[in-house]
Design an enzyme around this catalytic site. Structure first.
Site: not given
Ligand code: PGA
Length: 253
Positions: A9-11, A96, A98, A168, A174, A214, A235-236
């Protein structure tokens, strides 16, 4: 046997054609012989067509990070799921944290989006997870059960089986604080119990449940070795081809 699925997920971090091209041109040769893991990239809307062109002759699939629950209409700034299908998108991330926390998306809204996605054969990756306060208060399972019941309301067995669930824990997203493999496995088992109660044992056994929060090249293997964890939503660490590739490799059984 459930096939592991790794999502990147590149967000809102990689949204230009140049950045997408650079990352994917490196990733494609690295993963070309991997058949036992499904790989999905979720870029921002601006590069969906670019990413489609880059990936169209590979096995890597494309996900959108969000969608609207209607197919068309006066919804300024929103994206129709039909448009997504038309540009080669196969999966969509829904719910998600977010989206839930920053954009106030409720379980009811996510349920609406989920039903629409299923009706047009977009494969949903649905996220559920607890906040740190919930965990500290001992309410993790209560929250997960509530989100599960509301988000998957009125779904048939056939529909839920087309869905991927991403567990999650919000405190792990993050933050660099990963859930331990044991903490994650405990909730994955719990979600399978919920699937068994609401649907049946076959659904509980066959549905894929990813972990997210993470994940990095150092902790991925231990997490993916757990029996009930079918890969991850990253994500990251999905922004760079080398770290993302290591995570994908860790999911090979
Ligand atoms: P992260 O994000 O790996 O940067 O913690 C995970 C996600 O939001 O799915």
């Amino acid at each position: 046997m459930r096939k592991p699925i790794i999502g990147g997920n590149w967000k809102m971090n990689r949204g230009t054609p140049e950045e997408s091209n650079q990352m994917l041109e490196r990733l494609i040769p690295l993963v070309k012989d991997i058949k036992s893991v499904d790989i999905v990239i979720a870029p921002p809307f601006t590069v969906l067509t670019t990413v489609y062109e880059i990936l169209k002759d590979t096995k890597i699939k494309i996900a959108a990070q969000n969608m609207h629950f209607e197919e068309k209409g006066a919804y300024t700034g929103e994206i129709s799921p039909i448009f997504l299908r038309k540009v080669g998108v196969e999966y969509v991330i829904l719910g998600h944290s977010e989206r839930r926390d920053i954009f106030n998306e409720s379980d009811a809204l996510i349920n609406k989006k989920l039903k629409k996605a299923l009706s047009i054969e977009l494969k949903p990756i649905v996220c559920i997870g607890e906040h740190l306060e919930d965990r500290e208060a001992g309410n993790t399972k209560k929250i997960i059960e509530y989100q599960f019941n509301e988000t998957f309301k009125n779904l048939t067995k056939e529909e839920i089986l087309k869905t991927v669930i991403a567990y999650e824990p919000i405190w792990a997203i993050g933050t660099g604080k990963t859930a331990t493999p044991e903490q994650a496995e405990e909730i994955h088992i719990f979600i399978r119990e919920l699937l068994k109660i609401k649907f049946d044992i076959e659904t509980a056994d066959n549905l894929r449940i990813q972990y997210g929060g993470s994940i990095n090249p150092n902790n991925a293997e231990e997490l993916f070795n757990k029996k009930n964890i079918d890969g991850g939503l990253v994500g990251g660490a999905s922004l760079r081809s080398d770290s993302f590739f290591k995570i994908i490799k860790a999911a090979i059984k």
